[in-house]
Design a protein around this motif. Structure first.
Motif, short mmCIF file in Angstrom:
data_model
loop_
_atom_site.label_atom_id
_atom_site.label_comp_id
_atom_site.label_asym_id
_atom_site.label_seq_id
_atom_site.Cartn_x
_atom_site.Cartn_y
_atom_site.Cartn_z
N ILE A 43 0.84 -1.21 0.00
CA ILE A 43 0.00 0.00 0.00
C ILE A 43 0.87 1.26 0.00
N LEU A 44 1.91 1.25 0.86
CA LEU A 44 2.82 2.40 0.90
C LEU A 44 3.53 2.59 -0.44
N THR A 45 3.95 1.46 -1.03
CA THR A 45 4.62 1.54 -2.33
C THR A 45 3.67 2.10 -3.39
N LEU A 46 2.40 1.68 -3.33
CA LEU A 46 1.42 2.15 -4.29
C LEU A 46 1.19 3.66 -4.14
N VAL A 47 1.04 4.11 -2.88
CA VAL A 47 0.78 5.53 -2.64
C VAL A 47 1.98 6.38 -3.07
N VAL A 48 3.17 5.96 -2.61
CA VAL A 48 4.38 6.72 -2.96
C VAL A 48 4.63 6.66 -4.47
N ARG A 67 10.66 23.30 -23.89
CA ARG A 67 11.20 23.02 -25.22
C ARG A 67 10.24 23.40 -26.34
N ASP A 68 9.12 24.03 -25.97
CA ASP A 68 8.13 24.52 -26.94
C ASP A 68 7.57 23.40 -27.82
N VAL A 69 7.28 22.27 -27.19
CA VAL A 69 6.65 21.16 -27.91
C VAL A 69 5.20 21.55 -28.25
N ASP A 70 4.76 21.15 -29.42
CA ASP A 70 3.41 21.47 -29.88
C ASP A 70 2.39 21.09 -28.81
N PRO A 71 1.50 22.03 -28.41
CA PRO A 71 0.47 21.71 -27.40
C PRO A 71 -0.39 20.51 -27.77
N SER A 72 -0.61 20.30 -29.07
CA SER A 72 -1.40 19.14 -29.51
C SER A 72 -0.73 17.84 -29.09
N ILE A 73 0.60 17.78 -29.23
CA ILE A 73 1.33 16.57 -28.85
C ILE A 73 1.32 16.41 -27.34
N ARG A 74 1.48 17.52 -26.62
CA ARG A 74 1.50 17.44 -25.15
C ARG A 74 0.18 16.93 -24.60
N THR A 75 -0.93 17.50 -25.07
CA THR A 75 -2.24 17.09 -24.55
C THR A 75 -2.58 15.65 -24.91
N PHE A 76 -1.95 15.13 -25.96
CA PHE A 76 -2.20 13.75 -26.36
C PHE A 76 -1.32 12.77 -25.59
N LEU A 77 -0.02 13.11 -25.43
CA LEU A 77 0.94 12.16 -24.86
C LEU A 77 0.89 12.10 -23.34
N ILE A 78 0.65 13.23 -22.67
CA ILE A 78 0.71 13.25 -21.21
C ILE A 78 -0.26 12.26 -20.56
N PRO A 79 -1.53 12.17 -20.98
CA PRO A 79 -2.42 11.15 -20.39
C PRO A 79 -1.90 9.72 -20.61
N ILE A 80 -1.32 9.45 -21.79
CA ILE A 80 -0.79 8.11 -22.06
C ILE A 80 0.39 7.81 -21.14
N ILE A 81 1.29 8.77 -20.98
CA ILE A 81 2.43 8.60 -20.08
C ILE A 81 1.96 8.35 -18.66
N ASN A 82 0.94 9.07 -18.23
CA ASN A 82 0.40 8.91 -16.88
C ASN A 82 -0.13 7.48 -16.67
N ILE A 83 -0.85 6.96 -17.65
CA ILE A 83 -1.40 5.60 -17.56
C ILE A 83 -0.29 4.56 -17.52
N VAL A 84 0.71 4.72 -18.39
CA VAL A 84 1.82 3.75 -18.45
C VAL A 84 2.57 3.72 -17.12
N LEU A 85 2.85 4.88 -16.54
CA LEU A 85 3.57 4.93 -15.26
C LEU A 85 2.79 4.24 -14.15
N LYS A 86 1.49 4.46 -14.10
CA LYS A 86 0.67 3.86 -13.04
C LYS A 86 0.56 2.35 -13.22
N VAL A 87 0.47 1.88 -14.46
CA VAL A 87 0.43 0.43 -14.71
C VAL A 87 1.75 -0.22 -14.26
#
Length: 299
Positions: A43-48, A67-87
């Protein structure tokens, strides 16, 4: 002797269950503490881990902004990165608990396949979102029109594109429908043509009206003076000679120039006594001598 044997057997009968209870108790204490510590640790590992993944996601997002990355790319990739990290964190916690991670992956894969078959439309929207990022028919901040909807692109997510309209409304369009239908992007080019159609009376002099309107265009600072400008006769209507007024403005100045130019042209025509006629009808009254007397009734 017989009495001594009875006593020994009675002690055995009583001692045996007690030993079993003691064994079970010791087992529960030992294994329970191990399981408890493993559970608390998980549980602690999950929370941290979730907290660190959020920090890492925000760090990646901030680096993209720097780095002035296109906002379109940012709004698309950030949710995917978030899901991958949590999995990844969940899989690590499962391994810490001593569970069969490969079996869990297989189960998740089976569930994912079933969900994918049930949500084929969502998968097509996901694929269309990737194609939008690759081919870039529009990006965040562009003003687009598609399927009768128009507005400024607020975000491009995994499945949908969100528009902000001039009325303050928010329109969510599926990426699949958006990509597979015609899109009008008014922000791709730096300049945009501004069209004004206005009518003058048949009694007014066209050359004078043309000069007055052209002067109003030349004085408007939002009009690109080095671009083409046109004031010509568009059509001969029932009640007026309709003029076509064309000039170029920057895309971001379109609506400001639109309102100002309409107002300035009206003031210029009024100042020079050039009328903008309204529809009227001509009534002809015949008397008994069959002579005609024209009578104009304006309506």
């Amino acid at each position: 002797m017989a009495t001594q044997e009875k006593i020994d057997s009675l002690e055995d009968v009583i001692a045996t269950p007690l030993k079993e209870v003691e064994y079970i108790t010791n087992f529960l204490i030992t294994k329970g503490s191990e399981i408890g510590w493993s559970l608390v640790s998980a549980i602690l590992t999950l929370v941290v881990g979730f907290w660190l993944s959020t920090k890492l996601k925000n760090l990646i997002n901030n680096r993209m902004i720097v780095r002035d990355v296109d906002p379109s790319i940012r709004t698309f990739l950030i949710p995917i990165i978030n899901i991958v990290l949590k999995v990844m964190i969940i899989m690590f916690v499962v391994d810490r608990l001593g569970l069969n991670a490969s079996g869990l992956i297989a189960a998740i894969g089976g569930i994912g396949l079933a969900v994918g078959l049930a949500l084929q439309g969502s998968l097509s929207n996901f694929a269309a979102g990737i194609l939008i990022l690759i081919f870039k028919p529009f990006k965040v901040g562009d003003y687009i029109v598609s399927q009768g909807n128009e507005g400024t692109v607020k975000s491009i997510s995994i499945l949908n594109t969100v528009l902000n309209t001039a009325k303050g409304q928010v329109i969510t369009l599926p990426n699949g429908n958006l990509f597979n239908n015609p899109i009008v992007n008014y922000s791709t080019n730096e300049f945009r043509r501004l069209d004004v159609n206005i009518g003058i009376s048949y009694d007014d002099d066209f050359d004078t009206a043309q000069k007055v309107i052209m002067d109003a265009i030349n004085k408007e600072e939002l009009v690109e003076q080095d671009q083409s400008k046109t004031v010509e006769i568009l059509e001969f209507a029932d009640s007026s000679v309709n003029l076509a007024i064309r000039c170029m403005v920057k895309s971001e100045n379109y609506w400001s120039a639109y309102w100002k130019l309409h107002r300035n042209i009206k003031y210029a025509l009024d100042h020079n006594h050039i009328s903008i006629p309204y529809p009227h009808t001509e009534m002809i009254v015949r008397n008994s001598d069959e002579s005609t007397t024209p009578n104009l009734n304006k309506s």
